[in-house]
Design an enzyme around this catalytic site. Structure first.
Site, PDB file in Angstrom:
ATOM      1  N   TYR A   1      -1.792  19.614  76.235  1.00 12.93           N
ATOM      2  CA  TYR A   1      -1.471  18.228  76.587  1.00 12.93           C
ATOM      3  C   TYR A   1       0.031  17.954  76.408  1.00 12.93           C
ATOM      4  CZ  TYR A   1      -6.504  17.300  76.700  1.00 12.93           C
ATOM      5  OH  TYR A   1      -7.842  17.326  77.017  1.00 12.93           O
TER       6      TYR A   1
ATOM      7  N   LYS B   1      -9.062  30.305  70.038  1.00  8.31           N
ATOM      8  CA  LYS B   1      -9.172  31.378  71.027  1.00  8.31           C
ATOM      9  C   LYS B   1      -7.967  32.308  70.835  1.00  8.31           C
ATOM     10  CE  LYS B   1     -11.613  32.914  74.510  1.00  8.31           C
ATOM     11  NZ  LYS B   1     -13.018  33.285  74.491  1.00  8.31           N
TER      12      LYS B   1
ATOM     13  N   ASP C   1     -10.751  17.672  72.230  1.00  4.45           N
ATOM     14  CA  ASP C   1     -11.205  16.730  73.250  1.00  4.45           C
ATOM     15  C   ASP C   1     -12.586  17.146  73.768  1.00  4.45           C
ATOM     16  OD1 ASP C   1     -11.242  14.769  75.127  1.00  4.45           O
ATOM     17  OD2 ASP C   1      -9.485  15.446  76.259  1.00  4.45           O
TER      18      ASP C   1
END
Ligand code: NAI
Length: 342
Positions: A125, A172, A230
């Site tokens: 973001y 990840k 999110d």
């Protein structure tokens, strides 16, 4: 005691309906709040303002606390998300989203009690997206030592204050070795050097999502970077009845904005059927925060009353459509007000 000033951003879509309902419940609870209404999102544009007016940011900077309805960011018109902008402008780096079962709200599990802590200012973001060459576009994932360290420290401090036992980082780092690698490295460091007594684990996010839907009770606090936070917030909402029942708060060093996890639900806007509970629960978080920071026991009393009242309303079968009931936004708020005790 004198009334407490709070900035209110009604937002867009269902935002206007649910903020009205929440204001009504808060007024009936005895909490003495003076609202300063400001705008953001489509409603600001419609009033001839910027999508995120400077006045809105400055008013929150001044009064420190805001209750915010969801805001719509127009898609594909060159607007950066108003929510992302607001969190960045005020450096509200820690989003907290408690996900718990509620009485009378059916869900697949009855033992969910998870706190999601989301880094709110960077990751994918970052807002850095561009066309590298025709047909090739790129979005930049940013992680900084500063932001990864402060969110990890915030999460461990929160765990200690709330007597929670375990923090799980979803990541990840097997693929994004540098960015997610930094995120887990900082979390490991804070755990080892500052909070060794809190249990700590790391789970690769895809496996983590599977574990969540198999048995959410194995998780206590989830710590995630921005995008994962999110997505996993909505997943977790699905474990306890949906987006209508998950509140949230965004904290920085100086300001806090309380808002539901859900968006402006354009499919429901203007119909008077949206569930105001997630925003009301966010308001309860806000009253507790204000009670602590202002040493104001009246606000704590009001927040406890509201909580008991909405639990009683749900137990009595008073529900909005998303929870399988028939009450509209306003009638559900009335059902809560009728159950305010004392
Ligand atoms: P959404 O959360 O608005 O809606 C997803 C689904 O959940 C819809 O079916 C909706 O009807 C339902 N839903 C959401 N809140 C509900 C409530 N209180 N009561 C009953 N049902 C509810 O997500 P969507 O559709 O992805 O986004 C719509 C708009 O909201 C977009 O413009 C998005 O950018 C914005 N948004 C704003 C947020 C914020 O202001 N914090 C957060 C998420 C999205």
């Amino acid at each position: 005691m004198k009334s407490v000033p709070i900035v209110l951003i009604p937002g867009d879509g269902i935002g206007v309906e649910i903020t009205l309902a929440v204001k009504k419940v808060i007024a009936a609870s005895g909490a003495d709040i003076k609202w300063f209404e400001r705008y953001a999102g489509v409603s600001a544009i419609e009033k001839g303002m910027d999508v995120l007016p400077t006045e809105t940011i400055e008013t929150i900077e001044h009064y420190k606390v805001a209750l915010k309805g969801p805001c719509t960011t127009p898609i594909g018109k060159g607007f950066t998300s108003v929510n992302v902008q607001l969190r960045k402008a005020l450096d509200l780096y820690a989003a907290v989203r408690p996900v718990r079962n509620l009485p009378g709200v059916e869900s697949r599990f009855d033992n969910v009690d998870i706190i999601i802590i989301r880094e709110n200012t960077e990751g994918l973001y970052s807002g850095v997206e561009n066309e590298v060459s025709p047909g090739v576009v790129m979005s930049m994932k940013v992680a900084t030592d500063k932001a990864c360290t402060r969110i990890a420290r915030w999460a461990f401090r929160y765990a200690t204050l709330r007597r929670r036992e375990k923090i799980t980082v979803f990541h990840k780092a097997n693929i994004m070795k540098v960015t997610d690698g930094l995120f887990i490295d900082r979390a490991q460091h804070i755990h080892k050097t500052e909070y060794p007594n809190i249990n700590y684990e790391e789970v690769i996010i895809d496996a983590g999502c599977m574990k969540l839907v198999q048995d959410p009770s194995q998780f206590d606090i989830l710590l995630l970077e921005n995008l994962y936070g999110d997505v996993v917030s909505d997943l977790c909402a699905g474990l306890v009845g949906g987006l209508g029942v998950v509140p949230g708060a965004n904290f920085g060093e100086n300001q806090a904005i309380f808002e539901a996890v859900h968006g402006s639900a354009p499919d429901l806007a203007g119909q008077g059927v949206a569930n105001p509970l997630a925003l009301l629960m966010s308001a309860v978080m806000m009253l507790n925060y204000l009670a602590d920071t202002n040493d104001n026991s009246e606000l704590k009393t009001a927040s406890d009353r509201i909580k008991r009242a909405y639990n009683a309303a749900l137990s009595d079968g008073c529900k909005t459509r998303d929870l399988g009931g028939e009450l509209g936004t306003d009638k559900f708020a009335d059902a809560i007000i009728e159950r305010l005790d004392g």
